[in-house]
Design a protein around this motif. Structure first.
Motif, PDB file in Angstrom:
ATOM      1  N   ARG A 135       0.835  -1.210   0.000  1.00  0.00           N
ATOM      2  CA  ARG A 135       0.000   0.000   0.000  1.00  0.00           C
ATOM      3  C   ARG A 135       0.866   1.256   0.000  1.00  0.00           C
ATOM      4  O   ARG A 135       0.532   2.244  -0.653  1.00  0.00           O
ATOM      5  CB  ARG A 135      -0.937   0.001   1.207  1.00  0.00           C
ATOM      6  N   LYS A 136       1.978   1.208   0.769  1.00  0.00           N
ATOM      7  CA  LYS A 136       2.880   2.363   0.783  1.00  0.00           C
ATOM      8  C   LYS A 136       3.450   2.627  -0.614  1.00  0.00           C
ATOM      9  O   LYS A 136       3.595   3.786  -1.026  1.00  0.00           O
ATOM     10  CB  LYS A 136       4.019   2.107   1.775  1.00  0.00           C
ATOM     11  N   LEU A 137       3.781   1.540  -1.331  1.00  0.00           N
ATOM     12  CA  LEU A 137       4.308   1.708  -2.688  1.00  0.00           C
ATOM     13  C   LEU A 137       3.271   2.348  -3.600  1.00  0.00           C
ATOM     14  O   LEU A 137       3.587   3.229  -4.402  1.00  0.00           O
ATOM     15  CB  LEU A 137       4.719   0.347  -3.257  1.00  0.00           C
ATOM     16  N   VAL A 138       2.019   1.908  -3.462  1.00  0.00           N
ATOM     17  CA  VAL A 138       0.947   2.444  -4.302  1.00  0.00           C
ATOM     18  C   VAL A 138       0.739   3.926  -4.016  1.00  0.00           C
ATOM     19  O   VAL A 138       0.603   4.750  -4.928  1.00  0.00           O
ATOM     20  CB  VAL A 138      -0.352   1.648  -4.090  1.00  0.00           C
ATOM     21  N   VAL A 139       0.742   4.287  -2.720  1.00  0.00           N
ATOM     22  CA  VAL A 139       0.559   5.690  -2.340  1.00  0.00           C
ATOM     23  C   VAL A 139       1.738   6.526  -2.792  1.00  0.00           C
ATOM     24  O   VAL A 139       1.580   7.633  -3.324  1.00  0.00           O
ATOM     25  CB  VAL A 139       0.360   5.804  -0.811  1.00  0.00           C
ATOM     26  N   ALA A 140       2.949   5.979  -2.604  1.00  0.00           N
ATOM     27  CA  ALA A 140       4.143   6.714  -3.002  1.00  0.00           C
ATOM     28  C   ALA A 140       4.181   6.962  -4.509  1.00  0.00           C
ATOM     29  O   ALA A 140       4.753   7.955  -4.972  1.00  0.00           O
ATOM     30  CB  ALA A 140       5.391   5.933  -2.569  1.00  0.00           C
ATOM     31  N   ALA A 141       3.561   6.070  -5.271  1.00  0.00           N
ATOM     32  CA  ALA A 141       3.535   6.232  -6.726  1.00  0.00           C
ATOM     33  C   ALA A 141       2.544   7.302  -7.170  1.00  0.00           C
ATOM     34  O   ALA A 141       2.513   7.665  -8.351  1.00  0.00           O
ATOM     35  CB  ALA A 141       3.189   4.897  -7.393  1.00  0.00           C
ATOM     36  N   GLY A 142       1.733   7.810  -6.216  1.00  0.00           N
ATOM     37  CA  GLY A 142       0.820   8.908  -6.552  1.00  0.00           C
ATOM     38  C   GLY A 142      -0.617   8.513  -6.768  1.00  0.00           C
ATOM     39  O   GLY A 142      -1.406   9.306  -7.301  1.00  0.00           O
ATOM     40  N   ALA A 143      -1.011   7.303  -6.325  1.00  0.00           N
ATOM     41  CA  ALA A 143      -2.373   6.843  -6.565  1.00  0.00           C
ATOM     42  C   ALA A 143      -3.412   7.716  -5.871  1.00  0.00           C
ATOM     43  O   ALA A 143      -4.520   7.903  -6.382  1.00  0.00           O
ATOM     44  CB  ALA A 143      -2.521   5.387  -6.101  1.00  0.00           C
ATOM     45  N   ARG A 144      -3.046   8.253  -4.684  1.00  0.00           N
ATOM     46  CA  ARG A 144      -4.012   9.041  -3.928  1.00  0.00           C
ATOM     47  C   ARG A 144      -4.503  10.246  -4.721  1.00  0.00           C
ATOM     48  O   ARG A 144      -5.667  10.648  -4.622  1.00  0.00           O
ATOM     49  CB  ARG A 144      -3.378   9.484  -2.602  1.00  0.00           C
ATOM     50  N   GLY A 145      -3.640  10.834  -5.497  1.00  0.00           N
ATOM     51  CA  GLY A 145      -4.021  12.019  -6.264  1.00  0.00           C
ATOM     52  C   GLY A 145      -5.084  11.747  -7.320  1.00  0.00           C
ATOM     53  O   GLY A 145      -5.800  12.667  -7.747  1.00  0.00           O
ATOM     54  N   PHE A 146      -5.198  10.490  -7.740  1.00  0.00           N
ATOM     55  CA  PHE A 146      -6.185  10.152  -8.769  1.00  0.00           C
ATOM     56  C   PHE A 146      -7.521   9.686  -8.192  1.00  0.00           C
ATOM     57  O   PHE A 146      -8.488   9.505  -8.930  1.00  0.00           O
ATOM     58  CB  PHE A 146      -5.633   9.046  -9.685  1.00  0.00           C
ATOM     59  N   LEU A 147      -7.574   9.478  -6.848  1.00  0.00           N
ATOM     60  CA  LEU A 147      -8.779   8.922  -6.234  1.00  0.00           C
ATOM     61  C   LEU A 147     -10.031   9.773  -6.457  1.00  0.00           C
ATOM     62  O   LEU A 147     -11.087   9.235  -6.810  1.00  0.00           O
ATOM     63  CB  LEU A 147      -8.549   8.667  -4.748  1.00  0.00           C
ATOM     64  N   PRO A 148      -9.951  11.092  -6.237  1.00  0.00           N
ATOM     65  CA  PRO A 148     -11.177  11.902  -6.452  1.00  0.00           C
ATOM     66  C   PRO A 148     -11.733  11.770  -7.874  1.00  0.00           C
ATOM     67  O   PRO A 148     -12.945  11.652  -8.067  1.00  0.00           O
ATOM     68  CB  PRO A 148     -10.701  13.336  -6.167  1.00  0.00           C
ATOM     69  N   TRP A 149     -10.847  11.765  -8.835  1.00  0.00           N
ATOM     70  CA  TRP A 149     -11.299  11.652 -10.235  1.00  0.00           C
ATOM     71  C   TRP A 149     -11.909  10.283 -10.479  1.00  0.00           C
ATOM     72  O   TRP A 149     -12.937  10.161 -11.153  1.00  0.00           O
ATOM     73  CB  TRP A 149     -10.113  11.882 -11.172  1.00  0.00           C
ATOM     74  N   LEU A 150     -11.291   9.219  -9.926  1.00  0.00           N
ATOM     75  CA  LEU A 150     -11.814   7.865 -10.110  1.00  0.00           C
ATOM     76  C   LEU A 150     -13.200   7.719  -9.489  1.00  0.00           C
ATOM     77  O   LEU A 150     -14.086   7.069 -10.055  1.00  0.00           O
ATOM     78  CB  LEU A 150     -10.851   6.839  -9.500  1.00  0.00           C
ATOM     79  N   VAL A 151     -13.385   8.330  -8.310  1.00  0.00           N
ATOM     80  CA  VAL A 151     -14.686   8.286  -7.646  1.00  0.00           C
ATOM     81  C   VAL A 151     -15.725   9.043  -8.467  1.00  0.00           C
ATOM     82  O   VAL A 151     -16.855   8.584  -8.669  1.00  0.00           O
ATOM     83  CB  VAL A 151     -14.589   8.865  -6.221  1.00  0.00           C
ATOM     84  N   GLU A 152     -15.322  10.211  -8.945  1.00  0.00           N
ATOM     85  CA  GLU A 152     -16.240  11.037  -9.735  1.00  0.00           C
ATOM     86  C   GLU A 152     -16.679  10.316 -11.007  1.00  0.00           C
ATOM     87  O   GLU A 152     -17.841  10.380 -11.417  1.00  0.00           O
ATOM     88  CB  GLU A 152     -15.551  12.354 -10.098  1.00  0.00           C
ATOM     89  N   MET A 153     -15.740   9.579 -11.642  1.00  0.00           N
ATOM     90  CA  MET A 153     -16.038   8.870 -12.881  1.00  0.00           C
ATOM     91  C   MET A 153     -16.654   7.498 -12.631  1.00  0.00           C
ATOM     92  O   MET A 153     -16.995   6.787 -13.568  1.00  0.00           O
ATOM     93  CB  MET A 153     -14.767   8.701 -13.727  1.00  0.00           C
ATOM     94  N   GLN A 154     -16.788   7.153 -11.329  1.00  0.00           N
ATOM     95  CA  GLN A 154     -17.391   5.879 -10.920  1.00  0.00           C
ATOM     96  C   GLN A 154     -16.694   4.681 -11.591  1.00  0.00           C
ATOM     97  O   GLN A 154     -17.323   3.759 -12.113  1.00  0.00           O
ATOM     98  CB  GLN A 154     -18.885   5.858 -11.252  1.00  0.00           C
ATOM     99  N   VAL A 155     -15.361   4.733 -11.554  1.00  0.00           N
ATOM    100  CA  VAL A 155     -14.573   3.638 -12.102  1.00  0.00           C
ATOM    101  C   VAL A 155     -14.615   2.470 -11.124  1.00  0.00           C
ATOM    102  O   VAL A 155     -14.364   2.621  -9.941  1.00  0.00           O
ATOM    103  CB  VAL A 155     -13.109   4.075 -12.337  1.00  0.00           C
ATOM    104  N   SER A 156     -14.951   1.292 -11.641  1.00  0.00           N
ATOM    105  CA  SER A 156     -14.972   0.094 -10.811  1.00  0.00           C
ATOM    106  C   SER A 156     -14.163  -0.992 -11.493  1.00  0.00           C
ATOM    107  O   SER A 156     -13.700  -0.833 -12.628  1.00  0.00           O
ATOM    108  CB  SER A 156     -16.414  -0.383 -10.584  1.00  0.00           C
ATOM    109  N   THR A 157     -14.017  -2.125 -10.831  1.00  0.00           N
ATOM    110  CA  THR A 157     -13.259  -3.243 -11.403  1.00  0.00           C
ATOM    111  C   THR A 157     -14.163  -4.211 -12.148  1.00  0.00           C
ATOM    112  O   THR A 157     -13.711  -5.248 -12.612  1.00  0.00           O
ATOM    113  CB  THR A 157     -12.508  -3.995 -10.290  1.00  0.00           C
ATOM    114  N   GLN A 158     -15.455  -3.896 -12.227  1.00  0.00           N
ATOM    115  CA  GLN A 158     -16.390  -4.820 -12.886  1.00  0.00           C
ATOM    116  C   GLN A 158     -16.370  -4.620 -14.396  1.00  0.00           C
ATOM    117  O   GLN A 158     -16.200  -3.531 -14.890  1.00  0.00           O
ATOM    118  CB  GLN A 158     -17.817  -4.588 -12.359  1.00  0.00           C
TER     119      GLN A 158
END
Length: 535
Positions: A512-535
């Protein structure tokens, strides 16, 4: 200034025309035919043609016309009697020949009048202008005179076309395409060899990409002529090779492909695959590949028993023919419709997978293109039954090795195939699917969005396997590249596959630290707004 010989023929024509018209009034036999001939004579605008600067075309026209008019005078004299001295059948035959000759000369005169001004020789012209003038002259020659004179003009024109691609553009600008189609019409019943040479000229035009739209615009008439070439016996096969080469380019257009497919040409192309020269076989398979990309034509393929022919080519054809046959089969077995399932089963029963194994086993020796073969495996793998068969037969090794190919298209197809096969991998360590992970991670840095998406989708399909997941977790650069794919500025790429991979590797605190360090957190609001899911 008219040369002496030209003036003699011209003056002879000017003398004979009114003389023949006067004699026609007095004929006693075949009056209906003579009436039609009289109407044709009125279309011969000899004085208008004489007003242009003399050239080879006008000289040939006046010479042919004077000879034909002399024949007309002789026949009109015989027809002054109710019963011609030579007999009615012979005279009727000679009259029909005279009428056909005059009709052709009238048509020639129309062409000469239409092109007379532009055929004037340019004074002090540049080399380019001189070439344009020569091309105009030769193209006009394609439309007038006897077949022998037209073929001579075509040979001269081909020498110009083959010397330089720019010359093709110049000739096309002077109306070459329409003239070639007219020559095909003229040669249909009279001269088979002319058709071969004309098709070769059309193939030369088609080889210049910027000229193809003019051929496409001719549509049905051109397709009809090319199909006729495929249908006729052809000793050396050269004309069929050229016809298939033109069709291979034109059938990239959906409308042309539909015209060819529904016009009965699939059977003719399959016959070319069976009995044509190696080059004709390869190009015919290329046309079939284009046609097979249209689901509407799949029924026609089955009606014409295409599968045995295609699989025979895949087994024993030349390398280009094998590549096109594999691509054609890949298009035919694609899709989930019941018809595609039927085609898939039929292809399997005909031995398609055995041929693909041989194709892949020998690919290293001759550096053949793997993309069509891998695509065929992918389309088979969309069925769970055939996915199991493919895994059991050991094809996965070939697919994984294809991920190392220099061709981006092949790598993309291989990654897509792994996505299809992953669901059937019950024992991943046995199947060796884990060896795909490092290669797929490398593909995340590809230049095209298509290849990136194929690789991350394949990785997502493998994250259900513990060993594959561990390999992904250990690759920090790979995790960084997956996070990068979440960037909304990267277009034409489904984000859900990257999200799926990141969720799979984020089960531990370190990951999880690697994912956060890579900058994933910055994309979370956009992903939520676009309702991106794994389905």
């Amino acid at each position: 200034m008219q040369p002496p010989e030209s003036r003699d023929h011209l003056s002879e024509c000017l003398r004979l025309l009114p003389a023949l018209s006067d004699l026609i009034i007095a004929v006693q036999s075949f009056r209906g035919r003579w009436s039609a001939i009289s109407s044709t004579l009125n279309r011969l605008r000899v004085e208008d043609i004489a007003g242009f600067q003399s050239n080879d075309l006008s000289e040939d026209f006046f010479r042919s016309l004077s000879e034909t008019l002399q024949l007309g005078l002789s026949l009109s004299g015989q027809c002054r009697a109710v019963h011609p001295p030579a007999g009615r059948l012979r005279t009727q035959s000679e009259l029909d020949a005279l009428a056909a000759s005059l009709e052709q000369l009238a048509s020639d005169s129309d062409v000469l009048i239409r092109t007379g001004e532009i055929l004037q020789s340019p004074v002090g012209a540049s080399r380019r202008e001189a070439l344009r003038a020569e091309a105009r002259m030769l193209i006009t020659r394609l439309q007038v005179g006897t077949m022998a004179s037209r073929l001579a003009a075509l040979e001269s024109l081909m020498a110009i076309l083959c010397s330089n691609e720019k010359n093709v553009l110049i000739a096309v600008g002077q109306g070459l395409v329409a003239a070639l189609l007219g020559l095909l019409d003229f040669s249909t019943l009279s001269h088979g060899g002319a058709r071969e040479k004309t098709v070769a000229a059309i193939a030369r035009v088609c080889s210049v990409e910027t000229c193809r739209h003019l051929l496409i615009s001719e549509g049905v008439p051109l397709v009809s002529h090319l199909s006729r070439v495929l249908a006729e016996p052809d000793g050396g096969g050269s004309s069929k090779e050229k016809a298939c080469a033109v069709l291979q380019s034109l059938t990239l257009q959906r409308d042309i492909a539909m015209t060819v497919g529904f016009g009965g040409s699939i059977f003719l192309l399959l016959e070319t695959c069976r009995f044509g020269t190696p080059h004709a076989q390869a190009t015919a398979a290329g046309v079939l590949k284009n046609l097979a990309s249209l689901p509407e034509l799949h029924h026609n393929f089955m009606e014409d028993s295409a599968l045995p022919v295609l699989i025979q080519i895949l087994q024993s054809g030349t390398v280009p023919a094998q590549e096109n046959a594999a691509a054609c089969l890949a298009n035919l077995v694609a899709g989930e419709e019941s018809q595609n399932q039927t085609i898939r089963l039929a292809a399997f029963q005909e031995g398609a997978l055995d041929c693909i194994r041989n194709y892949l086993d020998t690919s290293a020796a001759d550096l053949r293109n793997l993309e069509p073969a891998i695509k065929l495996l992918r389309n088979f793998s969309s069925s769970s039954f055939f996915a199991d068969v493919i895994l059991s037969a050991g094809f996965l090794r070939h697919v994984i090795l294809a991920l190392d190919c220099s061709s981006g298209g092949t790598r993309t197809e291989a990654a897509r195939t792994i996505s299809e096969l992953a669901a059937a991998c019950s024992k991943p360590t046995r199947d060796g699917v884990e060896f795909a992970v490092p290669r797929l991670i490398s593909m995340l840095e590809a230049k095209t969005a298509e290849e990136k998406e194929a690789s991350v989708k394949a990785l997502a399909s493998l994250m259900g396997f513990t060993l594959c997941r561990k390999l992904m977790k250990k690759d920090e650069k790979g995790i960084f590249n997956v996070v990068t794919l979440l960037d909304p500025t990267i277009l034409n790429l489904e984000k859900k596959y990257a999200v799926s991979v990141l969720l799979a590797v984020s089960q531990t605190r370190k990951s999880r630290k690697l994912v956060v360090a890579a900058g994933a957190r910055g994309f979370l609001p956009w992903l939520v707004e676009m309702q991106v899911s794994t389905q």
